[in-house]
Motif scaffolding. Structure first.
Motif, PDB file in Angstrom:
ATOM      1  N   GLU A 127       0.787  -1.363  -0.021  1.00  0.00           N
ATOM      2  CA  GLU A 127      -0.001  -0.069   0.118  1.00  0.00           C
ATOM      3  C   GLU A 127       0.808   1.204   0.119  1.00  0.00           C
ATOM      4  OE1 GLU A 127      -3.588  -2.068   2.626  1.00  0.00           O
ATOM      5  OE2 GLU A 127      -2.451  -0.531   3.326  1.00  0.00           O
ATOM      6  N   ALA A 128       1.866   1.376   0.757  1.00  0.00           N
ATOM      7  CA  ALA A 128       2.727   2.438   0.679  1.00  0.00           C
ATOM      8  C   ALA A 128       3.528   2.624  -0.406  1.00  0.00           C
ATOM      9  CB  ALA A 128       3.937   2.427   1.724  1.00  0.00           C
ATOM     10  N   ARG A 129       4.135   1.355  -1.069  1.00  0.00           N
ATOM     11  CA  ARG A 129       4.428   1.536  -2.626  1.00  0.00           C
ATOM     12  C   ARG A 129       3.625   2.129  -3.530  1.00  0.00           C
ATOM     13  NH1 ARG A 129       5.990  -3.209  -2.401  1.00  0.00           N
ATOM     14  NH2 ARG A 129       4.454  -4.181  -3.512  1.00  0.00           N
ATOM     15  N   GLN A 130       2.262   1.797  -3.300  1.00  0.00           N
ATOM     16  CA  GLN A 130       1.238   2.269  -4.510  1.00  0.00           C
ATOM     17  C   GLN A 130       0.948   3.678  -4.212  1.00  0.00           C
ATOM     18  OE1 GLN A 130       0.187   0.830  -7.081  1.00  0.00           O
ATOM     19  NE2 GLN A 130       1.326  -1.099  -6.981  1.00  0.00           N
ATOM     20  N   ARG A 131       1.224   4.142  -3.187  1.00  0.00           N
ATOM     21  CA  ARG A 131       0.836   5.811  -2.730  1.00  0.00           C
ATOM     22  C   ARG A 131       2.042   6.666  -3.051  1.00  0.00           C
ATOM     23  NH1 ARG A 131      -1.442   3.393   2.151  1.00  0.00           N
ATOM     24  NH2 ARG A 131       0.690   3.910   3.206  1.00  0.00           N
ATOM     25  N   GLN A 134       6.152   7.163  -7.493  1.00  0.00           N
ATOM     26  CA  GLN A 134       6.291   6.478  -8.748  1.00  0.00           C
ATOM     27  C   GLN A 134       5.370   5.579  -9.379  1.00  0.00           C
ATOM     28  OE1 GLN A 134       8.019   6.752  -5.884  1.00  0.00           O
ATOM     29  NE2 GLN A 134      10.289   6.531  -6.127  1.00  0.00           N
ATOM     30  N   SER A 135       4.014   5.540  -8.571  1.00  0.00           N
ATOM     31  CA  SER A 135       2.998   4.897  -8.986  1.00  0.00           C
ATOM     32  C   SER A 135       2.215   5.669 -10.117  1.00  0.00           C
ATOM     33  CB  SER A 135       2.289   4.467  -7.774  1.00  0.00           C
ATOM     34  OG  SER A 135       1.650   5.703  -7.172  1.00  0.00           O
ATOM     35  N   ARG A 136       2.507   7.080 -10.010  1.00  0.00           N
ATOM     36  CA  ARG A 136       1.743   7.834 -11.081  1.00  0.00           C
ATOM     37  C   ARG A 136       2.462   7.627 -12.357  1.00  0.00           C
ATOM     38  NH1 ARG A 136       0.876   8.530  -5.355  1.00  0.00           N
ATOM     39  NH2 ARG A 136      -1.103   9.828  -5.156  1.00  0.00           N
ATOM     40  N   VAL A 175      -5.247   6.083  -7.913  1.00  0.00           N
ATOM     41  CA  VAL A 175      -4.230   5.317  -6.803  1.00  0.00           C
ATOM     42  C   VAL A 175      -4.984   5.662  -5.148  1.00  0.00           C
ATOM     43  CG1 VAL A 175      -2.176   6.251  -5.820  1.00  0.00           C
ATOM     44  CG2 VAL A 175      -2.395   5.964  -8.223  1.00  0.00           C
ATOM     45  N   ARG A 176      -5.711   6.699  -5.034  1.00  0.00           N
ATOM     46  CA  ARG A 176      -6.253   7.207  -3.787  1.00  0.00           C
ATOM     47  C   ARG A 176      -7.152   6.255  -3.474  1.00  0.00           C
ATOM     48  NH1 ARG A 176      -4.577  11.737  -1.313  1.00  0.00           N
ATOM     49  NH2 ARG A 176      -3.056  12.839  -2.423  1.00  0.00           N
ATOM     50  N   ALA A 182      -4.541  -2.427   5.457  1.00  0.00           N
ATOM     51  CA  ALA A 182      -3.129  -2.936   6.405  1.00  0.00           C
ATOM     52  C   ALA A 182      -2.543  -1.729   6.894  1.00  0.00           C
ATOM     53  CB  ALA A 182      -2.386  -3.792   5.362  1.00  0.00           C
ATOM     54  N   THR A 183      -2.503  -0.713   6.066  1.00  0.00           N
ATOM     55  CA  THR A 183      -1.920   0.255   6.888  1.00  0.00           C
ATOM     56  C   THR A 183      -2.516   0.836   7.964  1.00  0.00           C
ATOM     57  OG1 THR A 183      -0.909   1.054   4.659  1.00  0.00           O
ATOM     58  CG2 THR A 183      -0.885   2.580   6.399  1.00  0.00           C
TER      59      THR A 183
END
Length: 220
Positions: A127-131, A134-136, A175-176, A182-183
């Motif tokens: 989840e942190a990686r997707q936020r 770089q995920s954009r 993304v949001r 989990a976070t």
């Protein structure tokens, strides 16, 4: 004050496992189940959005007599098709994590509790990686190329900027709205609690596993 001690080997979790309460086990199961549900809704919802947008754009391109609208429709249909592919190929792994949890034989055992915490910590890292920014990048590239095609190739810079901006807004919403259960669970739920003299000391355990290392971080 936060004290940090790094220990070698994630299996130290097994030594601390018996201190966990049944309530924490139920809350962990609830977090995994909720994450799986959110991941499924996220994938279904965005798949329907991208699939419907692509189909609408193609139908409108066929019916319209305006060459500029037809050009925009083909661009938008392509963007939506790429978004659909990304939604299907890079879906959140919360459903897989919940299935792994359900497959555990004795979910109340110290080993199962440690494995559950590892599953949740892995999801929190995803989840942190997707936020992260770089995920954009994928959306930035696709929307940037679409904006350039309209603004430069079709000589409509204003429409190109609008297409780029609306596309990036969609990317940000995508993304949001990804699951973050989990976070939230790790932020509110300590791994263990120590009681003494009327005070409660929450203890948090963070783990990290790499190709050449394993470590545990204890915070209280």
């Amino acid at each position: 004050m936060t004290h940090r001690y790094r220990l070698i080997a994630v299996f130290a979790l097994l030594l601390l496992g018996p201190a966990a309460h049944a309530q924490a086990t139920r809350e962990a199961a609830s977090a995994l189940r909720s994450g799986a549900d959110q991941a499924r809704y996220w994938q279904w919802g965005w798949s329907a959005f991208y699939g419907g947008s692509s189909a609408y754009s193609l139908v409108h391109a066929r019916d319209t007599d305006d060459p500029e609208e037809r050009y925009d429709d083909y661009i938008n249909a392509t963007k939506a098709a790429l978004g659909l592919a990304g939604t299907l190929l890079f879906a959140p792994s919360h459903g897989d994590a919940y299935r792994q949890y359900q497959a555990m034989d004795d979910k109340a055992s110290p080993e199962a509790r440690a494995a559950t915490r590892i599953l949740i910590a892995g999801l929190a890292e995803e989840e942190a990686r997707q936020r992260r920014w770089q995920s954009r990048l994928g959306g930035l590239i696709v929307n940037g190329l679409a904006g350039l095609a309209i603004g430069v190739e079709d000589d409509r810079p204003g429409d190109g900027w609008v297409n780029f901006a609306t596309g990036m807004l969609t990317t940000e919403l995508n993304v949001r709205t990804r699951p973050d259960t989990a976070t939230h669970f790790l932020e509110r739920q300590p791994d263990f609690r120590l009681n003494g003299n009327g005070a409660v000391l929450p203890i948090y355990v963070d783990w990290a596993v790499g190709p050449m290392f394993a470590s545990v971080e204890i915070r209280y």
